[in-house]
Design a protein around this motif. Sequence first.
Motif, PDB file in Angstrom:
ATOM      1  N   LYS A  57     -62.600  13.498  31.810  1.00 35.06           N
ATOM      2  CA  LYS A  57     -62.743  14.955  31.905  1.00 35.06           C
ATOM      3  C   LYS A  57     -63.857  15.456  30.990  1.00 35.06           C
ATOM      4  CE  LYS A  57     -58.107  16.166  33.358  1.00 35.06           C
ATOM      5  NZ  LYS A  57     -56.895  16.913  33.029  1.00 35.06           N
ATOM      6  N   ARG A  58     -63.933  14.897  29.799  1.00 35.02           N
ATOM      7  CA  ARG A  58     -64.978  15.299  28.856  1.00 35.02           C
ATOM      8  C   ARG A  58     -66.359  14.955  29.413  1.00 35.02           C
ATOM      9  NH1 ARG A  58     -65.501  12.200  23.355  1.00 35.02           N
ATOM     10  NH2 ARG A  58     -66.377  10.783  24.854  1.00 35.02           N
ATOM     11  N   THR A  59     -66.497  13.777  29.973  1.00 35.57           N
ATOM     12  CA  THR A  59     -67.775  13.354  30.558  1.00 35.57           C
ATOM     13  C   THR A  59     -68.150  14.239  31.743  1.00 35.57           C
ATOM     14  OG1 THR A  59     -67.346  11.083  29.880  1.00 35.57           O
ATOM     15  CG2 THR A  59     -69.012  11.402  31.574  1.00 35.57           C
ATOM     16  N   ASP A  60     -67.177  14.553  32.592  1.00 31.32           N
ATOM     17  CA  ASP A  60     -67.444  15.432  33.733  1.00 31.32           C
ATOM     18  C   ASP A  60     -67.913  16.805  33.272  1.00 31.32           C
ATOM     19  OD1 ASP A  60     -66.694  13.414  35.430  1.00 31.32           O
ATOM     20  OD2 ASP A  60     -64.736  14.283  35.944  1.00 31.32           O
ATOM     21  N   GLN A  61     -67.296  17.335  32.243  1.00 33.23           N
ATOM     22  CA  GLN A  61     -67.672  18.655  31.739  1.00 33.23           C
ATOM     23  C   GLN A  61     -69.086  18.633  31.159  1.00 33.23           C
ATOM     24  OE1 GLN A  61     -66.116  21.450  32.130  1.00 33.23           O
ATOM     25  NE2 GLN A  61     -67.559  22.675  30.985  1.00 33.23           N
ATOM     26  N   ILE A  62     -69.411  17.610  30.414  1.00 35.60           N
ATOM     27  CA  ILE A  62     -70.752  17.486  29.836  1.00 35.60           C
ATOM     28  C   ILE A  62     -71.793  17.369  30.946  1.00 35.60           C
ATOM     29  CG2 ILE A  62     -72.261  15.951  28.506  1.00 35.60           C
ATOM     30  CD1 ILE A  62     -69.775  15.379  26.724  1.00 35.60           C
ATOM     31  N   ARG A  63     -71.490  16.579  31.972  1.00 31.49           N
ATOM     32  CA  ARG A  63     -72.407  16.419  33.097  1.00 31.49           C
ATOM     33  C   ARG A  63     -72.604  17.752  33.823  1.00 31.49           C
ATOM     34  NH1 ARG A  63     -70.053  12.108  36.114  1.00 31.49           N
ATOM     35  NH2 ARG A  63     -70.858  10.824  34.439  1.00 31.49           N
ATOM     36  N   ALA A  64     -71.517  18.490  34.026  1.00 33.07           N
ATOM     37  CA  ALA A  64     -71.619  19.789  34.698  1.00 33.07           C
ATOM     38  C   ALA A  64     -72.460  20.765  33.877  1.00 33.07           C
ATOM     39  CB  ALA A  64     -70.224  20.363  34.929  1.00 33.07           C
ATOM     40  N   GLU A  65     -72.277  20.761  32.565  1.00 32.22           N
ATOM     41  CA  GLU A  65     -73.086  21.635  31.703  1.00 32.22           C
ATOM     42  C   GLU A  65     -74.557  21.262  31.770  1.00 32.22           C
ATOM     43  OE1 GLU A  65     -71.455  21.431  27.797  1.00 32.22           O
ATOM     44  OE2 GLU A  65     -69.714  22.662  28.314  1.00 32.22           O
ATOM     45  N   ARG A  66     -74.855  19.975  31.834  1.00 31.25           N
ATOM     46  CA  ARG A  66     -76.240  19.518  31.912  1.00 31.25           C
ATOM     47  C   ARG A  66     -76.873  19.975  33.229  1.00 31.25           C
ATOM     48  NH1 ARG A  66     -76.112  13.805  32.198  1.00 31.25           N
ATOM     49  NH2 ARG A  66     -75.211  13.893  30.113  1.00 31.25           N
ATOM     50  N   PHE A  67     -76.154  19.810  34.351  1.00 32.14           N
ATOM     51  CA  PHE A  67     -76.675  20.259  35.639  1.00 32.14           C
ATOM     52  C   PHE A  67     -76.878  21.768  35.661  1.00 32.14           C
ATOM     53  CE2 PHE A  67     -74.645  16.350  37.717  1.00 32.14           C
ATOM     54  CZ  PHE A  67     -75.821  15.637  37.630  1.00 32.14           C
ATOM     55  N   GLU A  68     -75.956  22.490  35.057  1.00 37.73           N
ATOM     56  CA  GLU A  68     -76.077  23.944  35.004  1.00 37.73           C
ATOM     57  C   GLU A  68     -77.302  24.368  34.189  1.00 37.73           C
ATOM     58  OE1 GLU A  68     -73.491  27.593  33.195  1.00 37.73           O
ATOM     59  OE2 GLU A  68     -72.400  25.926  34.118  1.00 37.73           O
ATOM     60  N   ALA A  69     -77.530  23.694  33.075  1.00 34.81           N
ATOM     61  CA  ALA A  69     -78.702  24.005  32.247  1.00 34.81           C
ATOM     62  C   ALA A  69     -79.994  23.686  32.997  1.00 34.81           C
ATOM     63  CB  ALA A  69     -78.641  23.233  30.939  1.00 34.81           C
ATOM     64  N   GLU A  70     -80.029  22.567  33.714  1.00 31.50           N
ATOM     65  CA  GLU A  70     -81.216  22.211  34.489  1.00 31.50           C
ATOM     66  C   GLU A  70     -81.465  23.220  35.607  1.00 31.50           C
ATOM     67  OE1 GLU A  70     -80.673  18.219  35.844  1.00 31.50           O
ATOM     68  OE2 GLU A  70     -80.850  17.375  33.833  1.00 31.50           O
ATOM     69  N   ALA A  71     -80.410  23.665  36.276  1.00 27.57           N
ATOM     70  CA  ALA A  71     -80.557  24.654  37.348  1.00 27.57           C
ATOM     71  C   ALA A  71     -81.082  25.971  36.781  1.00 27.57           C
ATOM     72  CB  ALA A  71     -79.217  24.871  38.045  1.00 27.57           C
ATOM     73  N   GLU A  72     -80.581  26.377  35.640  1.00 25.54           N
ATOM     74  CA  GLU A  72     -81.054  27.613  35.008  1.00 25.54           C
ATOM     75  C   GLU A  72     -82.522  27.488  34.620  1.00 25.54           C
ATOM     76  OE1 GLU A  72     -81.098  31.409  33.831  1.00 25.54           O
ATOM     77  OE2 GLU A  72     -79.412  30.409  34.816  1.00 25.54           O
ATOM     78  N   GLU A  73     -82.907  26.339  34.107  1.00 25.34           N
ATOM     79  CA  GLU A  73     -84.308  26.116  33.741  1.00 25.34           C
ATOM     80  C   GLU A  73     -85.203  26.163  34.980  1.00 25.34           C
ATOM     81  OE1 GLU A  73     -87.005  22.569  31.806  1.00 25.34           O
ATOM     82  OE2 GLU A  73     -84.908  22.763  31.182  1.00 25.34           O
ATOM     83  N   ASN A  74     -84.755  25.571  36.076  1.00 29.72           N
ATOM     84  CA  ASN A  74     -85.528  25.607  37.323  1.00 29.72           C
ATOM     85  C   ASN A  74     -85.666  27.036  37.837  1.00 29.72           C
ATOM     86  OD1 ASN A  74     -85.960  22.865  37.341  1.00 29.72           O
ATOM     87  ND2 ASN A  74     -84.167  22.429  38.616  1.00 29.72           N
ATOM     88  N   ARG A  75     -84.603  27.843  37.722  1.00 34.09           N
ATOM     89  CA  ARG A  75     -84.679  29.242  38.148  1.00 34.09           C
ATOM     90  C   ARG A  75     -85.703  30.001  37.317  1.00 34.09           C
ATOM     91  NH1 ARG A  75     -78.894  30.078  37.395  1.00 34.09           N
ATOM     92  NH2 ARG A  75     -78.151  28.411  38.710  1.00 34.09           N
ATOM     93  N   ARG A  76     -85.725  29.755  36.020  1.00 33.01           N
ATOM     94  CA  ARG A  76     -86.695  30.422  35.149  1.00 33.01           C
ATOM     95  C   ARG A  76     -88.125  30.046  35.517  1.00 33.01           C
ATOM     96  NH1 ARG A  76     -84.096  29.049  29.509  1.00 33.01           N
ATOM     97  NH2 ARG A  76     -82.021  29.783  30.009  1.00 33.01           N
ATOM     98  N   LYS A  77     -88.333  28.764  35.811  1.00 36.67           N
ATOM     99  CA  LYS A  77     -89.681  28.296  36.180  1.00 36.67           C
ATOM    100  C   LYS A  77     -90.149  28.955  37.473  1.00 36.67           C
ATOM    101  CE  LYS A  77     -89.617  23.802  33.919  1.00 36.67           C
ATOM    102  NZ  LYS A  77     -89.609  22.351  34.120  1.00 36.67           N
ATOM    103  N   ARG A  78     -89.252  29.107  38.445  1.00 35.05           N
ATOM    104  CA  ARG A  78     -89.608  29.724  39.721  1.00 35.05           C
ATOM    105  C   ARG A  78     -89.945  31.198  39.562  1.00 35.05           C
ATOM    106  NH1 ARG A  78     -84.638  28.153  42.735  1.00 35.05           N
ATOM    107  NH2 ARG A  78     -84.539  26.036  41.985  1.00 35.05           N
ATOM    108  N   ARG A  79     -89.315  31.889  38.629  1.00 34.11           N
ATOM    109  CA  ARG A  79     -89.562  33.307  38.407  1.00 34.11           C
ATOM    110  C   ARG A  79     -90.917  33.567  37.773  1.00 34.11           C
ATOM    111  NH1 ARG A  79     -83.684  34.882  35.932  1.00 34.11           N
ATOM    112  NH2 ARG A  79     -82.528  34.580  37.856  1.00 34.11           N
ATOM    113  N   GLN A  80     -91.423  32.622  37.045  1.00 31.66           N
ATOM    114  CA  GLN A  80     -92.688  32.815  36.329  1.00 31.66           C
ATOM    115  C   GLN A  80     -93.881  32.728  37.210  1.00 31.66           C
ATOM    116  OE1 GLN A  80     -92.698  30.005  33.137  1.00 31.66           O
ATOM    117  NE2 GLN A  80     -91.255  31.174  31.950  1.00 31.66           N
TER     118      GLN A  80
END
Length: 80
Positions: A57-80
């Motif tokens: 469960k801990r590993t799944d949560q960390i992985r989900a947070e990492r994917f969420e951070a990457e998606a947010e970073e990609n959204r920021r890059k597209r807006r610029q």
Amino acid sequence: MRRFRGPQRGWAKITLGISILFAVVVFVFLWIQGSPVQGAAVGIVVIGAGIWEWRRKRTDQIRAERFEAEAEENRRKRRQ
């Protein structure tokens, strides 16, 4: 490594605690019944399964947070 955050952290700890409590109850029950070795073996298996589930469960949560951070970073890059 990142900290394990969010509501999943609480549930992971609760399920681990329940596993440990169950293992102790099984051990005490089998000890009273006259099978302390069998109680210890079952207790170890239950605790091991609880720890395995907690780590998963801990590993799944960390992985989900990492994917969420990457998606947010990609959204920021597209807006610029």
